[in-house]
Design an enzyme around this catalytic site. Sequence first.
Site, PDB file in Angstrom:
ATOM      1  N   GLY A 135      50.978  88.443  25.170  1.00  0.00           N
ATOM      2  CA  GLY A 135      51.011  87.363  26.153  1.00  0.00           C
ATOM      3  C   GLY A 135      51.788  87.848  27.361  1.00  0.00           C
ATOM      4  N   CYS A 136      52.663  87.032  27.871  1.00  0.00           N
ATOM      5  CA  CYS A 136      53.463  87.390  29.043  1.00  0.00           C
ATOM      6  C   CYS A 136      54.343  88.603  28.744  1.00  0.00           C
ATOM      7  CB  CYS A 136      54.330  86.208  29.464  1.00  0.00           C
ATOM      8  SG  CYS A 136      55.436  86.580  30.834  1.00  0.00           S
ATOM      9  N   PHE A 137      54.280  89.604  29.609  1.00  0.00           N
ATOM     10  CA  PHE A 137      55.038  90.831  29.328  1.00  0.00           C
ATOM     11  C   PHE A 137      56.539  90.689  29.527  1.00  0.00           C
ATOM     12  CE2 PHE A 137      52.942  92.613  33.490  1.00  0.00           C
ATOM     13  CZ  PHE A 137      53.691  91.782  34.303  1.00  0.00           C
TER      14      PHE A 137
END
Length: 190
Positions: A17-19
Amino acid sequence: MTTEQSTNFQKATFGTGCFWCTEAMYNSLDGVISAISGYEGGQNPNPTYKEVCTGTTGHAECVEVTFDPSKITYQELLEAFFRSHDPTTLNRQGADVGTQYRSVIFYHNDEQKRLAETAKEELNKAGAYNNPIVTEISPASTFYEAEAYHQNYFVNNPGQGYCAFVIAPKLDKFKKVFKEKLKTAEQAIG
């Protein structure tokens, strides 16, 4: 560090998902030399964050982890991967929706591929999740480092809303589960 030591480091690449969150979690583990936010798995060379956010480049937000296998194994990195996000949601992690947020493992060699496929298969057989794991397992391709403001985002922006209300609680939970594998305070500073 000697040249001999540095040649023993290995790479692993994960998208959860979001890094920003992924980077913060992996950077907290002893044996992780670095976790760099970036993009992989798409067709456009040198994509920008704005381009990747459209979901049309084919890239996933991911983190390229450089690790010392004498301190942390690839299997332990896989455990962190599978326990740090929901690998059963296709192209989605929480409020983040799109192919750029897919659950993905980019393997760097045949052994990583085998270990990733085995872990996924065993977790599915064991019923570890209520739904089947949809994590993509693909060969590593070109990794494009994200823009500088994305690097160490959580560390540099702890008061930002997403960091305070999404990443911080998730990181706290992660650290409780992996407390035996965390860097010491001195390691985290250095």
